[in-house]
Scaffold this motif. Structure first.
Motif, PDB file in Angstrom:
ATOM      1  N   TYR A   1      51.543 -14.286   1.272  1.00 28.14           N
ATOM      2  CA  TYR A   1      52.602 -13.077   2.773  1.00 28.14           C
ATOM      3  C   TYR A   1      50.371 -12.104   2.633  1.00 28.14           C
ATOM      4  CZ  TYR A   1      53.412  -8.461   4.059  1.00 28.14           C
ATOM      5  OH  TYR A   1      54.021  -7.396   5.255  1.00 28.14           O
ATOM      6  N   MET A   2      50.818 -11.953   3.568  1.00 30.02           N
ATOM      7  CA  MET A   2      48.917 -11.559   4.105  1.00 30.02           C
ATOM      8  C   MET A   2      48.200 -13.125   3.214  1.00 30.02           C
ATOM      9  SD  MET A   2      50.350  -8.818   6.333  1.00 30.02           S
ATOM     10  CE  MET A   2      49.003  -7.857   6.189  1.00 30.02           C
ATOM     11  N   GLY A   3      46.846 -11.753   2.714  1.00 27.80           N
ATOM     12  CA  GLY A   3      46.131 -12.411   1.770  1.00 27.80           C
ATOM     13  C   GLY A   3      46.844 -12.995   0.217  1.00 27.80           C
ATOM     14  N   ASN A   4      47.382 -12.341  -0.341  1.00 33.42           N
ATOM     15  CA  ASN A   4      48.396 -12.871  -1.130  1.00 33.42           C
ATOM     16  C   ASN A   4      49.155 -14.094  -1.533  1.00 33.42           C
ATOM     17  OD1 ASN A   4      47.173  -9.784  -1.954  1.00 33.42           O
ATOM     18  ND2 ASN A   4      49.348  -9.029  -1.325  1.00 33.42           N
ATOM     19  N   ASN A   5      49.464 -14.897  -2.137  1.00 36.82           N
ATOM     20  CA  ASN A   5      50.195 -15.556  -2.725  1.00 36.82           C
ATOM     21  C   ASN A   5      50.777 -16.393  -3.894  1.00 36.82           C
ATOM     22  OD1 ASN A   5      48.461 -18.357  -4.182  1.00 36.82           O
ATOM     23  ND2 ASN A   5      46.989 -17.155  -2.123  1.00 36.82           N
TER      24      ASN A   5
ATOM     25  N   THR B   1      53.916  -9.630  -6.876  1.00 41.49           N
ATOM     26  CA  THR B   1      52.640 -10.223  -6.763  1.00 41.49           C
ATOM     27  C   THR B   1      52.601 -10.045  -5.238  1.00 41.49           C
ATOM     28  OG1 THR B   1      53.521 -12.133  -8.102  1.00 41.49           O
ATOM     29  CG2 THR B   1      51.510 -12.219  -7.352  1.00 41.49           C
ATOM     30  N   LEU B   2      53.480 -10.343  -3.930  1.00 40.30           N
ATOM     31  CA  LEU B   2      53.306 -10.732  -3.006  1.00 40.30           C
ATOM     32  C   LEU B   2      53.115  -8.775  -1.831  1.00 40.30           C
ATOM     33  CD1 LEU B   2      55.149 -13.783  -1.758  1.00 40.30           C
ATOM     34  CD2 LEU B   2      52.599 -13.185  -2.028  1.00 40.30           C
ATOM     35  N   PHE B   3      53.411  -8.203  -2.415  1.00 40.00           N
ATOM     36  CA  PHE B   3      53.981  -7.078  -1.748  1.00 40.00           C
ATOM     37  C   PHE B   3      53.645  -6.145  -2.578  1.00 40.00           C
ATOM     38  CE2 PHE B   3      56.884  -9.764   0.604  1.00 40.00           C
ATOM     39  CZ  PHE B   3      56.655  -9.575   1.825  1.00 40.00           C
ATOM     40  N   ASP B   4      53.017  -5.929  -3.688  1.00 37.95           N
ATOM     41  CA  ASP B   4      52.144  -4.617  -4.289  1.00 37.95           C
ATOM     42  C   ASP B   4      53.940  -3.405  -4.251  1.00 37.95           C
ATOM     43  OD1 ASP B   4      51.303  -3.661  -6.579  1.00 37.95           O
ATOM     44  OD2 ASP B   4      49.832  -3.367  -5.550  1.00 37.95           O
TER      45      ASP B   4
END
Ligand code: ATP
Ligand code: MG
Lengths: 229, 410
Positions: B112-116, B163-166
């Protein structure tokens, strides 16, 4: 105390041979004598001729190579180690030339030691009484290194006395003492013999000490040369 | 001579040589500390795994394709056996079956966005939630219409969401799973668990979607075959009968005599897991026990020195009437006091260490420790035993000494 003519110790043709590897060292070559209840006897002989060996056998610390030792009517050589330990504990009080006190242990605990193994009650009081009887009332908490030689030997005598044994064995009890303390120690033995009727056997090579006993047994080269009777 | 007397004499002689006694004890302290700490780690792992498995529910059966493996050999070598959605439907009519949840899994990347992050991708039907005691914290779980429509929707495990969205709101957002667009419709309640048991590091998608859209590279197998049928039953008492009924139905449907599928109960898994962790615990404890033995040899060494040093004392004691067993008891008591007090200190230290390392992070999992009474009793008995065992030779040497030899010893 009326004299009772009954042998408490009967030694018959006792031999002791030490084995050092192949070499046999004879220390006793067939010793025979009797000691009656209530006697005070001195065994006198020159150095190295087997006095300590004899005392150890009488004290049930060692067994003869051959011959008979009858103590109070019992053939000691037929007893087990633990039965002999019981005799050492109850019938015999041993006083050694080297005192043989436990290191770093107060006098009171030294004197209590035989009663620990006897499982006796009132140990503290009895130990105190024994120490008092040898004139050490003021020294009960002293350790051996805080006592004079004569005092150490008196602790050892208190330890020998405390279980009310019938026999006191003393192997050169004055050997490491000056003549004054030596005389005091001999006096204690004489008193015990006279007042309590204890049988006292004293080993010495000093004729003046032997002279204080009622009877003297002379031994030389592992043989009785004169049994004083 | 009574017991208290032995203890008194032993205490006196031990305190006469304080430094030596403490160094001797140190050997045992280190040994027992290591044993307690190691056992607590092993037991902790065991407890964590058991908890994790139990939290899923004990009324669960897993049916997997392929004949049961016995002693490492498959009992019946069948054709490429498969389980299908239809098999699932068929067995849901068995009495005492509460829910049947077919499942397909693979691993993949969620972005998601920069996170994976990487995690398990689980294709499920709505029954999964009920069967595996899961719950949704936010939004909805996969619905029947999602399954029918093969919707590109996903429900995130708590870990993935984190992890993805905090702290952001995942529901309604679009994420990529293995490069394909999915809409987040819900987030699961955190379940915890460590390592391979981590239940939060996964995403749920409709099983049909998983089969059709995520099956690239054969990850999910062919057609409508499923990897697991999760079967929730009414209770453990029904288990045997349910397994029999299911076997019968599936054998019939597959036209086989010998099962070409394996039914595992939660209990089977629990057994396997605790077997593994039990072995681990024994291994850890065994390694630590070696240091306890070394400590015991230290006791023997010091006791031998002590017997030699105290030969005269032993002679004196024998001269005033100590019997063999008195001397034996004295030295055995001394050795046992050394080892037992070393053992007790070791237990306290070991428990403290277990406490300190509990919660330390090791990679993705954290160490958990449990000091259980069994281990403590074991350590007490073992350390006392070490004292008795290694003390008995020196003690019997002392007891066997001849009184005159001992008295004459220089
Ligand atoms: N354990 C032993 N091994 C070998 N020989 C020994 C042992 N004990 C004593 N002897 C020998 O036996 C003899 C008698 O020794 P014992 O100690 O009985 O003498 P003693 O009369 O007490 O001498 P002292 O008056 O010097 O004390 C000595 O020749 C001694 O060397
Ligand atoms: Mg002599």
């Amino acid at each position: 105390m009326p004299p009772v003519l009954q042998p408490v110790i009967q030694i018959e043709d006792v031999k002791k041979i030490y084995k050092m590897g192949e070499v046999e060292v004879p220390a006793l070559n067939g010793v025979s004598f009797q000691i009656m209840t209530g006697e005070m006897v001195a065994i006198i002989e020159p150095s190295g001729s087997g006095k300590s060996t004899l005392m150890n056998i009488i004290g049930c610390l060692d067994t003869p190579t051959s011959g008979k030792y009858i103590l109070d009517g019992v053939d000691v050589s037929k007893l087990t180690d633990d039965q002999q330990a019981g005799i050492r504990n109850k019938k015999i009080g041993f006083v050694f030339q080297q005192f043989n006190l436990l290191a770093r242990t107060p006098a009171l605990d030294q004197v209590e030691l035989p009663m620990v193994y006897a499982g006796a009650p009132d140990r503290r009081q009895r130990a105190l009484a024994a120490l008092e009887s040898v004139g050490l009332k003021e020294r009960v908490h002293h350790r051996p290194n805080e006592l004079s030689g004569g005092q150490q030997q008196r602790v050892a005598i208190a330890r020998a006395l405390v279980t009310n044994p019938s026999i006191i064995l003393a192997d050169e009890p004055t050997g490491n003492l000056d003549s004054k303390s030596g005389a005091e120690i001999i006096n204690i033995f004489k008193t015990l013999n006279r007042d309590r009727g204890l049988t006292v056997i004293l080993v010495t090579h000093d004729p003046t000490i032997a002279a204080q006993a009622q009877r003297t047994i002379r031994v030389r080269d592992g043989l009785v040369v004169n049994n004083g009777n | 001579m009574n017991f208290m007397e032995s203890v008194r004499i032993a205490m006196r002689s031990l305190s006469a040589n304080k430094l030596r006694s403490s160094l001797t004890m140190l050997g045992i302290i280190i040994g027992v500390t290591a044993v307690i700490a190691m056992l607590s780690i092993g037991r902790g792992a065991q407890a964590a795994i058991t908890n994790q498995i139990n939290s899923i529910g004990t009324n669960l059966l897993y049916i997997r394709p392929g004949a049961p493996v016995q002693n490492g050999v498959r009992a019946a070598e069948g054709s490429a056996a498969t389980l299908t959605m239809e098999d699932g439907t068929a067995i849901s009519s068995v009495s005492n079956v509460v829910a049947v949840a077919p499942e397909v899994d693979s691993f993949g990347q969620m972005a998601y966005m920069g996170n994976n992050t990487n995690g398990r991708i689980v294709g499920v039907t709505p029954d999964y939630l009920n069967a595996l005691n899961g719950s949704v914290a936010d939004g909805d779980f996969v619905s029947s219409s999602n399954v029918t429509a093969r919707s590109a929707v996903a429900v995130l495990g708590a870990g993935v969401a984190q992890t993805l969205f905090d702290t952001g709101e995942p529901v309604g957002q679009s994420i990529r799973i293995n490069g394909q667009q999915f809409r987040v419709i819900g987030v699961m309640t955190a379940q915890g668990g460590t390592g391979f048991l981590n239940q939060d590091n996964q995403v749920f998608v409709p099983i049909t979607t998983a089969m059709s859209r995520l099956s690239r590279g054969g990850r999910f197998g062919a057609g409508n075959s499923v990897q697991v049928l999760n079967v929730k039953i009414t209770g453990p008492s029904a288990q045997t009968q349910v397994i029999q009924d299911i076997s019968q139905i599936l054998d019939q449907r597959h036209h086989v005599v010998q099962d070409d599928f394996t039914i595992q109960s939660q209990q089977d898994i629990l057994n396997t897991a605790s077997q593994v962790t039990g072995t681990l615990t024994i291994f850890l404890g065994g390694v630590a026990a070696i240091s306890l033995i070394v400590g015991g040899i230290g006791i023997m060494n010091i006791m031998l020195v002590s017997v030699t040093e105290r030969t005269r004392e032993i002679g004196i004691r024998k001269a005033v009437g100590a019997r063999k067993r008195d001397i034996l008891a004295q030295f055995l008591t001394e050795a046992t006091i050394l080892s037992l007090s070393g053992g007790i200190i070791g237990i306290i230290l070991g428990a403290l260490i277990a406490r300190l390392i509990s919660g330390i992070q090791l990679g993705s999992s954290s160490i958990s420790t449990v000091v259980d009474p069994d281990a403590v009793i074991l350590a007490v008995l073992f350390s006392a035993g070490v004292g008795l065992f290694f003390g008995s030779y020196p003690a019997s040497r002392a007891a066997g000494l001849h009184p005159i030899d001992a008295l004459r010893y220089e």
